[in-house]
Design an enzyme around this catalytic site. Sequence first.
Site, PDB file in Angstrom:
ATOM      1  CG  ASP A  13      -1.992   1.391   0.811  1.00  0.00           C
ATOM      2  OD1 ASP A  13      -2.803   1.305   0.102  1.00  0.00           O
ATOM      3  OD2 ASP A  13      -2.225   1.773   2.487  1.00  0.00           O
ATOM      4  CG  ASP A  15      -1.745   7.722   0.958  1.00  0.00           C
ATOM      5  OD1 ASP A  15      -0.857   8.942   1.214  1.00  0.00           O
ATOM      6  OD2 ASP A  15      -2.666   7.637  -0.088  1.00  0.00           O
TER       7      ASP A  15
END
Length: 259
Positions: A13, A15
């Site tokens: 991922d 953020d």
Amino acid sequence: MHDRKPVQSWLTDMDGVLVHEGQPVPGAPEFVQKLRASGKPFLVLTNNSIYTPRDLQARLARMGLDVPEEAIWSSALATAQFLADQRPGGTAYVIGEAGLTTALHAVGYVLSDFAPDYVVLGETRTYSFEAITKAIRLINDGARFICTNPDATGPSVEGALPAAGSVAAMISKATGVDPYFVGKPNPMMMRSALNTIDAHSESTAMIGDRMDTDILCGLEAGLETILVLTGISTRTEAERYPYRPSRIVDSVADLIDEV
């Protein structure tokens, strides 16, 4: 946990894992650098459909993260690929920004508000009441309802912002039609990412900061799952879920030597 094959491919991922509140997570630039030097396939994933991969590449570069454009996989790209597989050369009425419209154009979709095959809802900085009304009427007239991701809120410096999931709920309430969500935690997001880099689930790890999206998605796609504590979910919160990540580490800095 059963013994897994050594990790040959990485999904991570963005953020909360590589960046947090506009700053690189300590160790993230070195982690990305090690990934690139290793030659192992990897993708940076995001549920945010606003930006194109080129936009995201530039954003990451400004923070010292050297991620190639082709190593970025968004819910917009996954949505476009899904629609191209389902109904090649179709039409869509889109609420969203350049990340989504560019991805749909790239797969040969025509954007139209005249009897479209789909209403596609993505993230945007300015949700228009007029556009939402149009979407409701098109769905009532038979358009299929797709949403890039189910996130109810998104972060900002001032606090939470309503995101695609919240707007989708409003449209669903008005139409009685639920959307098909393509992004995390739908394992389709992971499977499309794996296909993009020709990777196999049994030798791929997913790094995320959210138990309810990243870890759930990776788990359902059969990946090794690694929760980092630099984003949303804490170690205590992780214990409350009925499923567990393969392991929990403080940050991606702890994974540099494994690449």
